[in-house]
Design a protein around this motif. Structure first.
Motif, PDB file in Angstrom:
ATOM      1  N   ASP A   1       0.797  -1.220   0.000  1.00  0.00           N
ATOM      2  CA  ASP A   1       0.000   0.000   0.000  1.00  0.00           C
ATOM      3  C   ASP A   1       0.833   1.275   0.000  1.00  0.00           C
ATOM      4  O   ASP A   1       0.523   2.224  -0.718  1.00  0.00           O
ATOM      5  CB  ASP A   1      -0.953   0.009   1.200  1.00  0.00           C
ATOM      6  N   ALA A   2       1.886   1.314   0.797  1.00  0.00           N
ATOM      7  CA  ALA A   2       2.660   2.544   0.923  1.00  0.00           C
ATOM      8  C   ALA A   2       3.367   2.933  -0.372  1.00  0.00           C
ATOM      9  O   ALA A   2       3.729   4.099  -0.560  1.00  0.00           O
ATOM     10  CB  ALA A   2       3.687   2.400   2.050  1.00  0.00           C
ATOM     11  N   ALA A   3       3.537   1.964  -1.282  1.00  0.00           N
ATOM     12  CA  ALA A   3       4.301   2.231  -2.495  1.00  0.00           C
ATOM     13  C   ALA A   3       3.441   2.668  -3.673  1.00  0.00           C
ATOM     14  O   ALA A   3       3.981   3.105  -4.684  1.00  0.00           O
ATOM     15  CB  ALA A   3       5.094   0.984  -2.891  1.00  0.00           C
ATOM     16  N   VAL A   4       2.127   2.576  -3.551  1.00  0.00           N
ATOM     17  CA  VAL A   4       1.277   2.915  -4.696  1.00  0.00           C
ATOM     18  C   VAL A   4       1.023   4.410  -4.753  1.00  0.00           C
ATOM     19  O   VAL A   4       1.262   5.144  -3.794  1.00  0.00           O
ATOM     20  CB  VAL A   4      -0.068   2.144  -4.640  1.00  0.00           C
ATOM     21  N   ARG A   5       0.513   4.846  -5.903  1.00  0.00           N
ATOM     22  CA  ARG A   5       0.324   6.284  -6.134  1.00  0.00           C
ATOM     23  C   ARG A   5      -0.708   6.887  -5.181  1.00  0.00           C
ATOM     24  O   ARG A   5      -0.578   8.035  -4.759  1.00  0.00           O
ATOM     25  CB  ARG A   5      -0.113   6.515  -7.589  1.00  0.00           C
ATOM     26  N   VAL A   6      -1.740   6.121  -4.850  1.00  0.00           N
ATOM     27  CA  VAL A   6      -2.789   6.621  -3.947  1.00  0.00           C
ATOM     28  C   VAL A   6      -2.902   5.657  -2.777  1.00  0.00           C
ATOM     29  O   VAL A   6      -3.748   4.758  -2.781  1.00  0.00           O
ATOM     30  CB  VAL A   6      -4.140   6.734  -4.678  1.00  0.00           C
ATOM     31  N   PRO A   7      -2.061   5.813  -1.754  1.00  0.00           N
ATOM     32  CA  PRO A   7      -2.142   4.903  -0.607  1.00  0.00           C
ATOM     33  C   PRO A   7      -3.418   5.133   0.199  1.00  0.00           C
ATOM     34  O   PRO A   7      -3.985   6.226   0.192  1.00  0.00           O
ATOM     35  CB  PRO A   7      -0.895   5.266   0.213  1.00  0.00           C
ATOM     36  N   LEU A   8      -3.843   4.075   0.875  1.00  0.00           N
ATOM     37  CA  LEU A   8      -5.011   4.171   1.746  1.00  0.00           C
ATOM     38  C   LEU A   8      -4.549   4.596   3.130  1.00  0.00           C
ATOM     39  O   LEU A   8      -3.631   4.004   3.695  1.00  0.00           O
ATOM     40  CB  LEU A   8      -5.717   2.817   1.830  1.00  0.00           C
ATOM     41  N   ARG A   9      -5.165   5.622   3.668  1.00  0.00           N
ATOM     42  CA  ARG A   9      -4.802   6.118   5.004  1.00  0.00           C
ATOM     43  C   ARG A   9      -5.896   5.754   5.981  1.00  0.00           C
ATOM     44  O   ARG A   9      -6.950   6.373   5.988  1.00  0.00           O
ATOM     45  CB  ARG A   9      -4.562   7.621   4.982  1.00  0.00           C
TER      46      ARG A   9
END
Length: 198
Positions: free
Chosen positions: A182-190
């Motif tokens: 998740d942290a590496a994608v363009r739109v991470p989920l917070r």
């Protein structure tokens, strides 16, 4: 776009309700691709790729949700926006995109559509005149209540082929893959409270 609200969270699986084997070692990147057996469909290798299966599963999920919620004219993504605004009051458009893992252009498009339908509104906080906080209107609240049974039917239909144990394992494995990348994608989920916009 976000899918039906997951009934289970990663925390539940960490507590021991679903036991998974340790992550497998990464395959050798230099390994030669497997030869296609004589008579086999050359596309089988494509169909076996996890990305292909995840995309296809997402298509099926959207289709099932659309069928169950057709009478209400609400998509899966719109349902996610309405749900987020109910349970995270005070979000602006940037914060909304963060908690749903949506890009800002998609978030803006969906917010604008729901606003035109009278399901949400933009408020201006007295403490920050630059921000526009999103909130459900009474019509939005009512629609979300009405949608709840249909959304639950969609979830049950999607997972109908699985036993309870298999469903738990599926959620745990998906959580593992998502948390790893998740942290590496363009739109991470917070998860939790979104970061404030500068």
């Amino acid at each position: 776009m976000p899918d039906d609200p997951a009934p289970r969270t990663a925390a539940r699986f960490r507590s021991g309700s679903a036991t998974l084997p340790p992550p497998a070692e990464a395959p050798d990147a230099a390994a030669a691709p497997r030869a296609v057996p004589r008579g086999a469909d050359p596309l089988d290798a494509l169909y076996e790729r996890p990305g292909f299966k995840l995309r296809r599963a997402h298509q099926i999920s959207l289709s099932v949700f659309a069928e169950e919620c057709r009478a209400h004219d609400v998509t899966n993504t719109q349902f996610g926006v309405l749900t987020a605004l109910r349970h995270r009051p005070g979000l602006d458009q940037v914060g909304l995109s963060q908690v749903l893992g949506l890009d800002r252009s998609t978030t803006g498009m969906v917010v604008g559509l729901l606003e035109r339908r009278g399901l949400l509104r933009r408020d201006q906080p007295s403490t920050d005149r630059r921000r526009r906080v999103l909130a459900l209107t009474p019509a939005g609240e009512e629609l979300l209540d009405t949608l709840a049974p249909a959304a639950e039917r969609a979830r049950q239909r999607l997972l109908a082929p699985l036993t309870a144990a298999e469903e738990a394992t599926l959620h745990a494995l998906l959580d593992r893959v998502l948390s790893h990348h998740d942290a590496a994608v363009r739109v991470p989920l917070r998860r939790g409270e979104p970061a404030a916009e500068d």
